[in-house]
Design an enzyme around this catalytic site. Structure first.
Site, PDB file in Angstrom:
ATOM      1  N   ARG A  38      13.536   9.210  -2.499  1.00 46.72           N
ATOM      2  CA  ARG A  38      13.960   8.337  -3.599  1.00 46.72           C
ATOM      3  C   ARG A  38      15.276   8.806  -4.207  1.00 46.72           C
ATOM      4  O   ARG A  38      16.097   7.986  -4.617  1.00 46.72           O
ATOM      5  CB  ARG A  38      12.864   8.277  -4.659  1.00 46.72           C
ATOM      6  CG  ARG A  38      11.700   7.439  -4.180  1.00 46.72           C
ATOM      7  CD  ARG A  38      10.517   7.465  -5.097  1.00 46.72           C
ATOM      8  NE  ARG A  38       9.596   6.398  -4.742  1.00 46.72           N
ATOM      9  CZ  ARG A  38       8.364   6.274  -5.242  1.00 46.72           C
ATOM     10  NH1 ARG A  38       7.911   7.157  -6.110  1.00 46.72           N
ATOM     11  NH2 ARG A  38       7.609   5.270  -4.874  1.00 46.72           N
ATOM     12  N   GLY A 353       2.771   2.125   1.827  1.00 47.56           N
ATOM     13  CA  GLY A 353       2.732   3.582   1.916  1.00 47.56           C
ATOM     14  C   GLY A 353       2.233   4.089   3.250  1.00 47.56           C
ATOM     15  O   GLY A 353       2.885   4.902   3.915  1.00 47.56           O
TER      16      GLY A 353
HETATM   17  P1  ADP Z   1      -0.546   0.322   3.327  1.00 50.23           P
HETATM   18  O1  ADP Z   1      -0.565   1.552   2.464  1.00 50.23           O
HETATM   19  O2  ADP Z   1       0.488   0.410   4.409  1.00 50.23           O
HETATM   20  O3  ADP Z   1      -0.421  -0.953   2.522  1.00 50.23           O
HETATM   21  P2  ADP Z   1      -3.416   0.217   3.461  1.00 50.23           P
HETATM   22  O4  ADP Z   1      -3.488   1.194   2.341  1.00 50.23           O
HETATM   23  O5  ADP Z   1      -3.824  -1.183   3.189  1.00 50.23           O
HETATM   24  O6  ADP Z   1      -1.962   0.241   4.101  1.00 50.23           O
HETATM   25  O7  ADP Z   1      -4.356   0.692   4.650  1.00 50.23           O
HETATM   26  C1  ADP Z   1      -4.257   1.940   5.256  1.00 50.23           C
HETATM   27  C2  ADP Z   1      -5.610   2.531   5.546  1.00 50.23           C
HETATM   28  O8  ADP Z   1      -6.414   1.667   6.327  1.00 50.23           O
HETATM   29  C3  ADP Z   1      -5.489   3.815   6.306  1.00 50.23           C
HETATM   30  O9  ADP Z   1      -6.020   4.860   5.536  1.00 50.23           O
HETATM   31  C4  ADP Z   1      -6.314   3.589   7.566  1.00 50.23           C
HETATM   32  O10 ADP Z   1      -7.064   4.719   7.963  1.00 50.23           O
HETATM   33  C5  ADP Z   1      -7.239   2.476   7.130  1.00 50.23           C
HETATM   34  N1  ADP Z   1      -7.795   1.744   8.282  1.00 50.23           N
HETATM   35  C6  ADP Z   1      -7.136   0.991   9.168  1.00 50.23           C
HETATM   36  N2  ADP Z   1      -7.952   0.510  10.104  1.00 50.23           N
HETATM   37  C7  ADP Z   1      -9.192   0.959   9.818  1.00 50.23           C
HETATM   38  C8  ADP Z   1     -10.473   0.801  10.414  1.00 50.23           C
HETATM   39  N3  ADP Z   1     -10.649   0.058  11.511  1.00 50.23           N
HETATM   40  N4  ADP Z   1     -11.526   1.428   9.829  1.00 50.23           N
HETATM   41  C9  ADP Z   1     -11.339   2.174   8.723  1.00 50.23           C
HETATM   42  N5  ADP Z   1     -10.160   2.363   8.119  1.00 50.23           N
HETATM   43  C10 ADP Z   1      -9.092   1.764   8.657  1.00 50.23           C
HETATM   44 MG    MG Z   2      -2.152   2.475   1.350  1.00 45.72          MG
END
Ligand code: ADP
Ligand code: MG
Length: 397
Positions: A38, A353
């Protein structure tokens, strides 16, 4: 969307006092900045203005001090690290006070105290905005990541001074406009991550805007379950079956093709390469198994979809990517998108994130057109919301 002014419109900055809203909300470990991304993001704007002889006054929040001074969240702690990143002296000014600011000379850079030390910041109190505005001649907002909040330093002040987008804000807004505002078609969206419930508005907005909606991660499990697939012990929100089906119907009406996986990677426990690991058709998941990634056949089909597209917007990993091998689909599709971007056939924009962490792990982030580190602001933009900090720039004086 936009008619914001940039630093190109700012005219002669020399000798002018310019308040620049930046994001200095860096993670600290044992008194040290553990990730200076940042800080580095502010350099183009701050360097340009200081080189033009402006008196640069940096405004930012740091942590959540709840409207009261708290030495543990003073921006004094960030001043030395910022000085090192900027490569020139930086003053710290502990009050929002005209006389303190008057001691600065053209070309000087100063950090003002954490705006959230005043209760007026988060309330967007006009009196606090006016107090800040009185320090300066012009206002520049370079903190897209704070633009989803209508606070005094992000929104209120933009109505009181001539307001401009800084270079990082400008780059972010242009990239987002290219991806969803006025994109080249066909457009694909990848939406993954853990839960449908956190991204309902994102899905609703996207089905009306994109040609292909690729759903992965835990969210895909919810959609599969809604369609009657037995997902075993997978992370899935069974109570959202109705909502998931509504989104699928809306997609069909809007001519948006929804891609759900037809093969998946499953295991009985979430652990690195567990003995129970296997790949199977979505219809063959056992009652004691969890879907932890989408399968290789699905990834191959999705890569073919991306090859037909001109624009991609991506939020959310396709699997539990922190635990290998459940990062395989995310890594493979990210590398495909990166390669298509480098070949010039795809504009690729990603944010979130965990998404940024996953793209970095895949070594793909550098090769995307734009990767947003804005978090909440990026998601609200994916939901089609107007961000108050951006809207205020559009109507600024
Ligand atoms: P971002 O931060 O990019 O917006 P999210 O916070 O929505 O993404 O999602 C990320 C999380 O989703 C990760 O911790 C990942 O482990 C989890 N995840 C993805 N696919 C699965 C799955 N099939 N089962 C359990 N957790 C999952
Ligand atoms: Mg996330």
């Amino acid at each position: 969307m936009t008619s914001f002014k940039t630093l190109d419109d700012l005219g002669d900055a020399s000798g002018k006092r310019i308040l620049v809203r930046v994001d200095l909300n860096v993670p600290m470990e044992e008194g040290k900045v553990s990730d200076d991304t940042r800080l580095r993001a502010t350099l183009p704007t701050v360097t340009e203005l200081a080189d033009k002889g402006a008196i640069v006054l940096l405004l930012a929040h740091f942590g959540r001090p709840k409207g009261m001074p708290d030495p543990a969240m003073s921006l004094a702690l960030v001043t030395k690290p910022y000085e090192q990143v900027l490569g020139r002296p930086v003053r710290f000014i502990g009050e929002w006070d005209k006389q303190a600011v008057a001691t600065l000379a053209p070309g000087d850079v100063a950090i003002l105290e954490n705006t959230r030390f005043d209760p007026g910041e988060e309330k967007n109190d006009p009196a606090f905005a006016a107090r800040l505005a009185a320090l300066s001649d012009l206002y520049v907002n370079d903190a897209f990541s704070a633009a989803h909040r209508a606070h005094a330093s992000t929104e209120g002040i933009a109505h009181l001074l001539p307001a401009y987008a800084g270079r990082a804000m400008e780059a972010e807004l242009k990239a987002l406009e290219r991806a969803l505002g006025d994109p080249e078609r066909p457009v694909a969206a990848v939406v993954g991550g853990a839960k449908v419930s956190t991204k309902l508005e994102v899905l609703r907005h996207l089905v009306a805007r994109v040609d292909h909606l690729i759903i992965g991660g835990g969210m895909a499990n919810t959609f599969l379950a809604a369609r009657g697939v037995d997902v075993g012990r997978s992370l899935a929100e069974h109570d959202l079956a109705g909502t998931a089906n509504e989104i699928l119907d809306a997609a069909e009406r809007a001519n948006c093709t929804v891609h759900l996986p037809y093969d998946v990677v499953v295991a009985k426990e979430l652990a690195a390469s567990p003995p129970s690991l296997r790949t199977c058709d979505v219809h063959e998941v056992a009652a004691d198994e969890m879907i932890l990634d989408i399968g290789p056949a699905a990834v191959e089909a999705l890569a073919d979809v991306l090859k037909t597209c001109r624009t991609l917007v991506w939020n959310g990993p396709l699997g539990a990517f922190e635990t290998p091998p459940f990062d395989a689909a995310t890594v493979a599709l990210a590398r495909t998108a990166a390669a298509l971007t480098q070949e010039g056939s795809l504009v690729s924009v990603a944010g979130g994130g965990d998404t940024v962490a996953a793209l970095n792990r895949a070594g793909a982030a550098e090769d995307f057109t734009f990767v947003s580190t804005a978090g909440g602001a990026f998601l609200e933009w994916m939901e089609g919301k107007e961000l108050p900090g951006v809207a205020a720039l559009n109507q600024g004086k």
